[in-house]
Design a protein around this motif. Structure first.
Motif, PDB file in Angstrom:
ATOM      1  N   PHE A 132       0.826  -1.219   0.000  1.00 22.11           N
ATOM      2  CA  PHE A 132       0.000   0.000   0.000  1.00 22.11           C
ATOM      3  C   PHE A 132       0.856   1.264   0.000  1.00 22.11           C
ATOM      4  O   PHE A 132       0.337   2.368  -0.139  1.00 22.11           O
ATOM      5  CB  PHE A 132      -0.985  -0.022   1.178  1.00 22.11           C
ATOM      6  CG  PHE A 132      -2.134  -0.955   0.919  1.00 22.11           C
ATOM      7  CD1 PHE A 132      -3.356  -0.486   0.458  1.00 22.11           C
ATOM      8  CD2 PHE A 132      -1.968  -2.330   1.084  1.00 22.11           C
ATOM      9  CE1 PHE A 132      -4.399  -1.356   0.176  1.00 22.11           C
ATOM     10  CE2 PHE A 132      -3.014  -3.214   0.810  1.00 22.11           C
ATOM     11  CZ  PHE A 132      -4.229  -2.726   0.359  1.00 22.11           C
TER      12      PHE A 132
ATOM     13  N   GLN B  20       0.004   0.166  -6.362  1.00 14.49           N
ATOM     14  CA  GLN B  20      -1.236  -0.202  -5.658  1.00 14.49           C
ATOM     15  C   GLN B  20      -2.306   0.835  -5.938  1.00 14.49           C
ATOM     16  O   GLN B  20      -3.460   0.517  -6.252  1.00 14.49           O
ATOM     17  CB  GLN B  20      -0.972  -0.341  -4.149  1.00 14.49           C
ATOM     18  CG  GLN B  20      -2.227  -0.593  -3.317  1.00 14.49           C
ATOM     19  CD  GLN B  20      -2.883   0.698  -2.811  1.00 14.49           C
ATOM     20  OE1 GLN B  20      -2.191   1.666  -2.519  1.00 14.49           O
ATOM     21  NE2 GLN B  20      -4.206   0.700  -2.747  1.00 14.49           N
ATOM     22  N   LYS B  21      -1.919   2.134  -5.858  1.00 14.53           N
ATOM     23  CA  LYS B  21      -2.898   3.201  -6.124  1.00 14.53           C
ATOM     24  C   LYS B  21      -3.401   3.085  -7.560  1.00 14.53           C
ATOM     25  O   LYS B  21      -4.603   3.168  -7.824  1.00 14.53           O
ATOM     26  CB  LYS B  21      -2.247   4.578  -5.899  1.00 14.53           C
ATOM     27  CG  LYS B  21      -1.718   4.806  -4.475  1.00 14.53           C
ATOM     28  CD  LYS B  21      -2.846   5.011  -3.469  1.00 14.53           C
ATOM     29  CE  LYS B  21      -2.340   5.087  -2.025  1.00 14.53           C
ATOM     30  NZ  LYS B  21      -1.900   3.800  -1.445  1.00 14.53           N
ATOM     31  N   GLU B  22      -2.453   2.888  -8.481  1.00 18.51           N
ATOM     32  CA  GLU B  22      -2.822   2.802  -9.893  1.00 18.51           C
ATOM     33  C   GLU B  22      -3.688   1.569 -10.167  1.00 18.51           C
ATOM     34  O   GLU B  22      -4.714   1.665 -10.847  1.00 18.51           O
ATOM     35  CB  GLU B  22      -1.541   2.759 -10.746  1.00 18.51           C
ATOM     36  CG  GLU B  22      -1.719   2.396 -12.214  1.00 18.51           C
ATOM     37  CD  GLU B  22      -2.572   3.389 -13.007  1.00 18.51           C
ATOM     38  OE1 GLU B  22      -2.917   4.464 -12.479  1.00 18.51           O
ATOM     39  OE2 GLU B  22      -2.917   3.050 -14.166  1.00 18.51           O
TER      40      GLU B  22
ATOM     41  N   ALA C  19      -7.176   2.088  -8.648  1.00 23.03           N
ATOM     42  CA  ALA C  19      -7.879   3.166  -9.352  1.00 23.03           C
ATOM     43  C   ALA C  19      -8.330   2.687 -10.732  1.00 23.03           C
ATOM     44  O   ALA C  19      -9.465   2.950 -11.159  1.00 23.03           O
ATOM     45  CB  ALA C  19      -6.973   4.392  -9.486  1.00 23.03           C
TER      46      ALA C  19
END
Ligand code: CAA
Length: 257
Positions: free
Chosen positions: A234, A239-241, A244
């Motif tokens: 995280f 992870q964000k990509e 999302a």
């Protein structure tokens, strides 16, 4: 990269290492192992490479350690040089390695396969640890990794009799990930390696570490390692990509960090 006993190539984000010593069915001599180590180091350091494929030839992936090179060795020499210890470099490769195996994968050749992560076998592949037939025993991890891969009873059968397993038995036993017609082997290996390379590099490297922990530690320690590394992901941009992209119904564009 120029080598004597291997060929290397980059296909997309996949680094290929092809064992090339046809006159000896790709028997692994010290120089060839050093060359594999050199190629792995280059691919390991290249940020554009997400996965490595290790393959041999139609007739043999590799027929073992070079018996002719080893025949006259003495015990003091093998001990002082720590003979075969250098092979561990293959198991220590941090990026995923796909083995694409056709023909014989015997002795040290089978042990190299056991050091790889995903094993794609041609229907012509044959696996075995026949060292018992020549007065020795597996020495590059075979007794340990084969027992973990396929269980004690099968490992004992192979190590004590020296017999070979065909591709179907190897797949049933859990040594092999997939079996394909020999003509499809290299394309299948490239497809698997591309699928791995398309993921976040940091993610695939961490997953490889976590799965390998299963063979090195207790269940509770392994589960703790998994949970902590899962939580650590995280902290990555990927992870964000990845999440999302799922929410936005699009393909992710991973950056490997
Ligand atoms: N080392 C050195 N040379 C080898 C070799 C090996 N492991 N395996 C095959 N070769 C050579 C043969 O000597 C032969 O060379 P020449 O033409 O100069 O005589 C050439 O490759 C072709 O081999 P064959 O004529 O034997 O081919 P085949 O089709 O009749 O048999 C085979 C194929 C069943 C694989 C047979 O070659 C064989 O049994 N090879 C040895 C397998 C073996 O015992 N491997 C374990 C090695 S020890 C080890 O790996 C220790 C470890 O734990 C790391």
């Amino acid at each position: 990269m120029t080598f004597e006993f291997i060929r290397t190539e980059v296909r997309g984000r996949v680094g290929w290492i092809t064992l090339h010593r046809p006159e000896a069915l790709n028997a692994l001599n010290a120089a060839m192992v050093a060359e594999i180590a050199g190629a792995l180091a280059v691919f390991g350091a290249d940020p554009d490479i997400g996965c490595v494929v290790l393959t041999g030839a139609d007739r043999a992936f590799a027929a073992g350690a070079d018996i002719k090179e080893a025949a006259e060795r003495t015990y003091p020499e093998t001990f002082l040089e720590d003979f075969l210890a250098s092979w561990d470099v293959i198991a220590r490769m941090r990026k995923p390695v796909v083995a694409a195996v056709a023909g014989y994968a015997l002795g040290g050749g089978c042990e190299v396969v056991l050091m790889c992560d995903v094993v794609i076998a041609a229907d012509t592949a044959r696996f075995g640890l026949p060292e018992v037939k020549i007065g020795v025993m597996p020495g590059a991890g075979g007794t340990q990794r084969l027992a973990r891969a396929i269980g004690k009873a099968k490992a004992m059968d192979l190590c004590l009799t020296g017999r070979m397993m065909d591709a179907a038995e190897a797949e049933r036993s859990g040594l092999v990930s997939r079996v394909v017609p020999a003509s499809d082997l290299l394309a299948e290996a490239q497809a698997v390696a591309e699928a791995i390379s398309a993921k976040s590099r940091i993610n695939t490297m961490v997953i490889k570490e976590a799965v390998n922990r299963a063979f090195e530690t207790s269940l509770s320690e392994g589960l703790l390692f998994e949970r902590r590394t899962f939580q650590a992901l995280f902290a990555t941009l990927d992870q964000k990509e990845g999440m999302a992209a799922f929410v936005e119904k699009r393909q992710p564009e991973f950056r490997g960090r």
